[in-house]
Scaffold this motif. Structure first.
Motif, mmCIF file in Angstrom:
data_model
loop_
_atom_site.group_PDB
_atom_site.id
_atom_site.type_symbol
_atom_site.label_atom_id
_atom_site.label_comp_id
_atom_site.label_asym_id
_atom_site.label_seq_id
_atom_site.Cartn_x
_atom_site.Cartn_y
_atom_site.Cartn_z
ATOM 1 N N GLN A 118 0.853 -1.186 0.000
ATOM 2 C CA GLN A 118 0.000 0.000 0.000
ATOM 3 C C GLN A 118 0.888 1.234 0.000
ATOM 4 O O GLN A 118 1.599 1.462 0.988
ATOM 5 N N TRP A 119 1.041 2.065 -1.106
ATOM 6 C CA TRP A 119 0.370 1.905 -2.364
ATOM 7 C C TRP A 119 1.352 2.063 -3.491
ATOM 8 O O TRP A 119 1.378 3.076 -4.164
ATOM 9 N N SER A 120 2.169 1.076 -3.662
ATOM 10 C CA SER A 120 3.078 1.088 -4.813
ATOM 11 C C SER A 120 3.622 -0.323 -5.055
ATOM 12 O O SER A 120 3.040 -1.304 -4.568
ATOM 13 N N TRP A 121 4.734 -0.360 -5.778
ATOM 14 C CA TRP A 121 5.285 -1.648 -6.195
ATOM 15 C C TRP A 121 6.748 -1.759 -5.808
ATOM 16 O O TRP A 121 7.468 -0.768 -5.778
ATOM 17 N N GLN A 122 7.176 -3.010 -5.556
ATOM 18 C CA GLN A 122 8.595 -3.278 -5.355
ATOM 19 C C GLN A 122 9.005 -4.311 -6.393
ATOM 20 O O GLN A 122 8.494 -5.434 -6.393
ATOM 21 N N PHE A 123 9.915 -3.904 -7.283
ATOM 22 C CA PHE A 123 10.385 -4.810 -8.322
ATOM 23 C C PHE A 123 11.795 -5.277 -7.957
ATOM 24 O O PHE A 123 12.709 -4.452 -7.801
ATOM 25 N N GLY A 124 11.943 -6.584 -7.807
ATOM 26 C CA GLY A 124 13.240 -7.142 -7.417
ATOM 27 C C GLY A 124 13.885 -7.901 -8.573
ATOM 28 O O GLY A 124 13.201 -8.562 -9.358
ATOM 29 N N THR A 137 6.726 4.820 -4.869
ATOM 30 C CA THR A 137 5.805 5.436 -3.903
ATOM 31 C C THR A 137 4.608 5.945 -4.703
ATOM 32 O O THR A 137 4.682 6.060 -5.933
ATOM 33 N N PRO A 138 3.504 6.282 -4.013
ATOM 34 C CA PRO A 138 2.360 6.820 -4.755
ATOM 35 C C PRO A 138 2.735 8.076 -5.539
ATOM 36 O O PRO A 138 2.202 8.326 -6.618
ATOM 37 N N GLU A 139 3.686 8.869 -5.005
ATOM 38 C CA GLU A 139 4.091 10.112 -5.679
ATOM 39 C C GLU A 139 5.041 9.836 -6.840
ATOM 40 O O GLU A 139 5.061 10.555 -7.825
ATOM 41 N N LYS A 140 5.871 8.801 -6.673
ATOM 42 C CA LYS A 140 6.867 8.519 -7.708
ATOM 43 C C LYS A 140 6.716 7.055 -8.136
ATOM 44 O O LYS A 140 7.244 6.150 -7.495
ATOM 45 N N ALA A 141 5.963 6.869 -9.216
ATOM 46 C CA ALA A 141 5.685 5.506 -9.688
ATOM 47 C C ALA A 141 6.977 4.856 -10.199
ATOM 48 O O ALA A 141 7.780 5.510 -10.865
ATOM 49 N N ARG A 197 -0.763 -0.909 -13.889
ATOM 50 C CA ARG A 197 -1.621 -0.416 -12.804
ATOM 51 C C ARG A 197 -1.937 -1.529 -11.808
ATOM 52 O O ARG A 197 -1.778 -2.703 -12.115
ATOM 53 N N CYS A 198 -2.434 -1.099 -10.648
ATOM 54 C CA CYS A 198 -3.054 -2.047 -9.717
ATOM 55 C C CYS A 198 -4.539 -2.047 -10.049
ATOM 56 O O CYS A 198 -5.142 -0.988 -10.197
ATOM 57 N N ASN A 199 -5.136 -3.231 -10.216
ATOM 58 C CA ASN A 199 -6.549 -3.248 -10.595
ATOM 59 C C ASN A 199 -7.452 -3.884 -9.544
ATOM 60 O O ASN A 199 -8.555 -4.334 -9.862
ATOM 61 N N ILE A 200 -6.984 -3.930 -8.302
ATOM 62 C CA ILE A 200 -7.856 -4.351 -7.205
ATOM 63 C C ILE A 200 -7.914 -3.172 -6.221
ATOM 64 O O ILE A 200 -6.868 -2.694 -5.778
ATOM 65 N N LEU A 201 -9.124 -2.720 -5.920
ATOM 66 C CA LEU A 201 -9.268 -1.587 -5.000
ATOM 67 C C LEU A 201 -8.614 -1.950 -3.661
ATOM 68 O O LEU A 201 -9.061 -2.859 -2.975
ATOM 69 N N CYS A 202 -7.506 -1.247 -3.334
ATOM 70 C CA CYS A 202 -6.672 -1.703 -2.222
ATOM 71 C C CYS A 202 -6.504 -0.645 -1.138
ATOM 72 O O CYS A 202 -5.633 -0.759 -0.296
ATOM 73 N N SER A 205 -4.953 5.216 -1.538
ATOM 74 C CA SER A 205 -4.181 5.691 -2.694
ATOM 75 C C SER A 205 -4.084 4.658 -3.818
ATOM 76 O O SER A 205 -3.126 4.647 -4.587
ATOM 77 N N HIS A 206 -5.101 3.797 -3.897
ATOM 78 C CA HIS A 206 -5.129 2.773 -4.950
ATOM 79 C C HIS A 206 -4.909 3.374 -6.335
ATOM 80 O O HIS A 206 -4.183 2.824 -7.158
ATOM 81 N N ALA A 207 -5.526 4.546 -6.582
ATOM 82 C CA ALA A 207 -5.440 5.163 -7.907
ATOM 83 C C ALA A 207 -4.025 5.621 -8.252
ATOM 84 O O ALA A 207 -3.705 5.820 -9.423
#
Ligand code: CU
Length: 233
Positions: A118-124, A137-141, A197-202, A205-207
């Motif tokens: 919540q609410w971004s991604w971690q790519f390893g 982060t939500p501010e910096k995709a 995108r994330c497509n499950i309402l989470c 800051s899901h959007a």
């Protein structure tokens, strides 16, 4: 529809590009088939609505009351069996394609981890070491960098709640589930940038749970892994 399908490749994709990922190659015919099936059912339904509305209107001036035909067993059997057949056919093709999509290849050497938070991604990028993890982060995709023309195994997880890993152009979506590890493999076929995108309402800051998928040449990918290795060492 037939003219559109045979004429123009943009139209024939019915909203999806062709040949962008290995999953498009598998799914596109299913997507087209579903539209054709929907079109056929829609046209038949439209005719069945318009035909009685036009040709069997109540003739009010003559005071006629239409013939009542309830409890017509053969008709009831037909309108139960036909939808069942439609659903069964669509289910069959969906199951076949899904099995192809989730198939895992024993020879895949590339691996990328996709953890949702919540609410971004971690790519390893395990190839560049355990610590080579890019966190957005939500501010910096964040940007997910993948090599073109190589099959990659994606390990899909979530830290907190259910999220959905979605790359619309690639016809790919798979849920990130807390406590469960999902795997998905695919090949990106064209160099370029694609929105993810994330497509499950989470949550709140899901959007803002966005990312960019960047498909690069194999040489550029090796370079990217080197950069990650150097910056996280
Ligand atoms: Cu999410």
């Amino acid at each position: 529809m037939v003219l559109a399908l045979s004429g123009c490749s943009n139209v024939s994709g019915l909203g999806f590009p062709e040949g962008v990922s290995s999953i498009n190659d598998i799914s596109l015919s299913l997507w087209q088939g579903a539209w054709i099936a929907g079109g056929v059912v829609g046209v038949i339904t439209l005719v069945l609505i318009l035909w009685p509305a036009v040709f069997h209107r109540a003739k009010a001036s003559k005071g006629e009351f239409p013939k009542q035909t309830q409890y017509n067993v053969p008709v009831e059997i037909v309108y139960t069996v036909i939808p069942f057949i439609i659903i069964a056919v669509m289910f069959y093709f969906t199951a076949v394609k899904q099995n192809e999509i989730i198939e895992e290849s024993p020879t895949v050497t590339r691996e990328i981890t996709v953890n949702a938070i919540q609410w971004s991604w971690q790519f390893g990028y395990p190839e560049a070491g355990e610590k080579a993890i890019v966190t957005g982060t939500p501010e910096k995709a964040p940007t997910l960098v993948v090599p073109v023309g190589e099959r990659v195994r994606y390990t899909i997880t979530a830290s907190d709640v259910v999220h959905g890993f979605w790359i619309p152009a690639f016809m790919i979506q798979i849920q990130n589930l807390p406590g469960v590890t999902n795997n998905l493999e695919f090949t990106a076929n064209k160099i370029g940038e694609y929105p993810g995108r994330c497509n499950i309402l989470c949550g709140r800051s899901h959007a803002q749970m966005l990312f960019t998928l960047k498909v690069v040449s194999q040489a550029d990918y090796e370079q990217y892994l080197e950069t990650l290795k150097a910056s996280t060492a």
